[in-house]
Design an enzyme around this catalytic site. Structure first.
Site, mmCIF file in Angstrom:
data_model
loop_
_atom_site.group_PDB
_atom_site.id
_atom_site.type_symbol
_atom_site.label_atom_id
_atom_site.label_comp_id
_atom_site.label_asym_id
_atom_site.label_seq_id
_atom_site.Cartn_x
_atom_site.Cartn_y
_atom_site.Cartn_z
ATOM 1 N N GLY A 1 -8.553 7.955 8.295
ATOM 2 C CA GLY A 1 -9.579 8.247 7.300
ATOM 3 C C GLY A 1 -10.855 7.607 7.813
ATOM 4 N N ASN B 1 0.877 -1.177 0.000
ATOM 5 C CA ASN B 1 0.000 0.000 0.000
ATOM 6 C C ASN B 1 0.912 1.223 0.000
ATOM 7 O OD1 ASN B 1 -1.844 1.991 0.493
ATOM 8 N ND2 ASN B 1 -2.505 1.218 2.502
ATOM 9 N N HIS C 1 -12.757 3.119 0.953
ATOM 10 C CA HIS C 1 -12.594 2.140 2.031
ATOM 11 C C HIS C 1 -13.245 0.796 1.689
ATOM 12 C CE1 HIS C 1 -12.139 5.823 4.787
ATOM 13 N NE2 HIS C 1 -10.955 5.266 4.655
HETATM 14 P P1 ADP Z 1 -5.620 4.578 9.003
HETATM 15 O O1 ADP Z 1 -6.868 5.229 8.463
HETATM 16 O O2 ADP Z 1 -4.380 5.395 8.792
HETATM 17 O O3 ADP Z 1 -5.495 3.111 8.652
HETATM 18 P P2 ADP Z 1 -6.231 3.579 11.644
HETATM 19 O O4 ADP Z 1 -7.417 2.787 11.192
HETATM 20 O O5 ADP Z 1 -5.024 2.840 12.097
HETATM 21 O O6 ADP Z 1 -5.808 4.665 10.584
HETATM 22 O O7 ADP Z 1 -6.734 4.526 12.828
HETATM 23 C C1 ADP Z 1 -5.890 5.431 13.452
HETATM 24 C C2 ADP Z 1 -6.704 6.161 14.514
HETATM 25 O O8 ADP Z 1 -7.189 5.203 15.455
HETATM 26 C C3 ADP Z 1 -5.911 7.200 15.275
HETATM 27 O O9 ADP Z 1 -6.666 8.371 15.467
HETATM 28 C C4 ADP Z 1 -5.690 6.498 16.617
HETATM 29 O O10 ADP Z 1 -5.544 7.402 17.690
HETATM 30 C C5 ADP Z 1 -6.992 5.739 16.741
HETATM 31 N N1 ADP Z 1 -6.924 4.683 17.759
HETATM 32 C C6 ADP Z 1 -6.202 3.540 17.736
HETATM 33 N N2 ADP Z 1 -6.380 2.858 18.911
HETATM 34 C C7 ADP Z 1 -7.232 3.592 19.664
HETATM 35 C C8 ADP Z 1 -7.793 3.447 20.963
HETATM 36 N N3 ADP Z 1 -7.520 2.394 21.719
HETATM 37 N N4 ADP Z 1 -8.635 4.412 21.415
HETATM 38 C C9 ADP Z 1 -8.911 5.489 20.647
HETATM 39 N N5 ADP Z 1 -8.422 5.682 19.409
HETATM 40 C C10 ADP Z 1 -7.582 4.755 18.921
#
Ligand code: ADP
Length: 397
Positions: A209, A8, A177
């Site tokens: 996102g 990716n 998505h």
């Molecule tokens: P991406 O869209 O880049 O794949 P992710 O799906 O990994 O992103 O999501 C990232 C977000 O998830 C960030 O805002 C992170 O703070 C949040 N996040 C991850 N774990 C937790 C948690 N335990 N509680 C709250 N937010 C979380």
């Protein structure tokens, strides 16, 4: 061991995962090259159980350099590893694309023409594919698109309200998505059988996102992200839906040109813009008692999610199941609770104790809507597409 590599490519990063095919699809290695094209390049490779195999500062001039380094690490670590296929996450497949596609010159030429539809993402996806083909010329490669899941969106959900000729030029709602939604739907069928497909389902993919989709019969019937990855939910740094008059005001009265608008909408808005503190939900939750703007950004995010759940359930004519996923959706009981608060009118009632567990079920037994928290796995979804394509063409059995 036969294996599938999934990649990716973003503007300065390349995330990857390697799945062995010995016994189903097993994630063997995963990691990322970051800081591509900067002075702070880094390559991190993890083994499935979390052991760090490589974590080094290395100058990565471009995606080709990152792929060359990754190839080297896999060669050193993966003794006996035999790549049989490579899957690429690609943001946009264009209006007519309804499935993953084998990478060849014709596909690359077609994707080049789509760059105006996704100028921030598609060039980097293409750079990754081109570099991967050069490095592994004999390995079949597949492009898997985030738009495909929404290909069958009904016409009412595709329109933007602009004159018809714009839609003919590709200015329409697409949805994104899709690989995450597809994974969640397959996961649902694995857990509950194909009858679950006929439920009225909303999936809330809440990560950096974020979007939500209304799904019936395994197909997307409405979604919150439309033409670009900017629409719908407010995100880490992206605005989400805006009154279009705001754009006219910013361009006409404040003289913002397209580049300035792009930076504002993609990089300075959303949770970061509203809180003034962070784009990261975990950090905002940790600081919301001290910083009122952090709490307000969270409130706005949850308010918008509630509005969209209401809108999507209207598109479905009711709701049977709501699944939270993405980094925030799968992991944050606090955000799920805040979004679901006051949604009893729709049949959504969380069970507090269950909401604090890893799930999947987090709703009360008596509630008519089953609410779940499920981790998504877009890389595995891509690996499945590669495996199915290779099996269909009898390149792997
Ligand atoms: P991406 O869209 O880049 O794949 P992710 O799906 O990994 O992103 O999501 C990232 C977000 O998830 C960030 O805002 C992170 O703070 C949040 N996040 C991850 N774990 C937790 C948690 N335990 N509680 C709250 N937010 C979380």
């Amino acid at each position: 061991m036969p294996a599938i590599l999934v990649v990716n490519c973003g503007s300065s990063s390349l995330k990857f995962a390697v799945f062995g095919l010995a016994n189903g699809l097993n994630r063997q290695w995963w990691g990322a090259a970051s800081g591509i094209g900067t002075e702070q390049g880094r390559l991190r490779v993890m083994e499935a159980r979390g052991q760090v195999l490589a974590n080094s500062d290395v100058r990565l001039a471009d995606h080709a350099a990152a792929i060359a380094h990754l190839g080297e690490v896999l060669h050193q670590q993966g003794e006996g590893l035999h790549l049989v296929g490579i899957g690429h996450r690609v943001v946009h497949g264009g209006p007519d694309c309804d499935c993953s596609q084998r990478v060849d010159d014709a596909l690359l030429r077609r994707l080049e023409t789509l760059i105006p539809l996704a100028p921030l993402h598609l060039p980097h996806n293409l750079a990754g594919i081109t570099a991967m083909r050069a490095h592994f010329p004999d390995v079949p490669q597949l492009a898997c698109f985030d738009t495909v899941f929404h290909h069958g969106l009904p016409a009412v959900a595709r329109h933007t309200g602009l004159p018809r000729e714009y839609e003919a030029q590709g200015v329409r709602r697409y949805g994104f998505h899709g690989l995450s939604y597809e994974f969640i739907v397959e996961n649902l069928v694995r857990r509950h059988g194909p009858a679950a497909l006929y439920e009225r389902l909303i999936v809330a993919h809440l990560g950096n996102g974020a979007s939500l989709a209304a799904i019936r019969g395994g197909h997307s019937v409405e979604t919150t992200m439309g033409f670009s990855a900017l629409g719908g939910m407010p995100m880490g740094t992206r605005s989400g839906d805006l009154d279009p008059g705001i754009l006219l005001y910013l361009a006409g009265q404040q003289g913002l040109d397209p580049q300035a608008l792009q930076t504002l909408l993609y990089r300075r808005s959303g949770l970061l813009g509203l809180s003034g503190v962070s784009a990261d939900m975990r950090e905002l939750l940790a600081r919301r008692n001290d910083i009122p703007e952090a709490a307000q950004a969270i409130d706005f995010f949850c308010h918008r999610a509630r509005l969209f759940i209401g809108a999507l359930s209207a598109a479905l004519g009711g709701l049977d199941r709501l699944i939270f996923t993405g980094g925030i959706g799968a992991n944050s009981p606090a955000i799920r609770a805040q979004i679901c608060a006051g949604m009893g009118y729709l049949g959504i009632t969380l069970e507090e104790g269950r909401n604090r567990t890893p799930g999947p079920v987090i709703s009360a037994d008596e509630g008519p809507v089953r609410v779940e928290a499920v981790a998504t796995d877009e890389e595995r979804m891509i690996a499945r597409h590669v495996q199915r394509t290779l099996t269909n063409t009898q390149e792997v059995t």
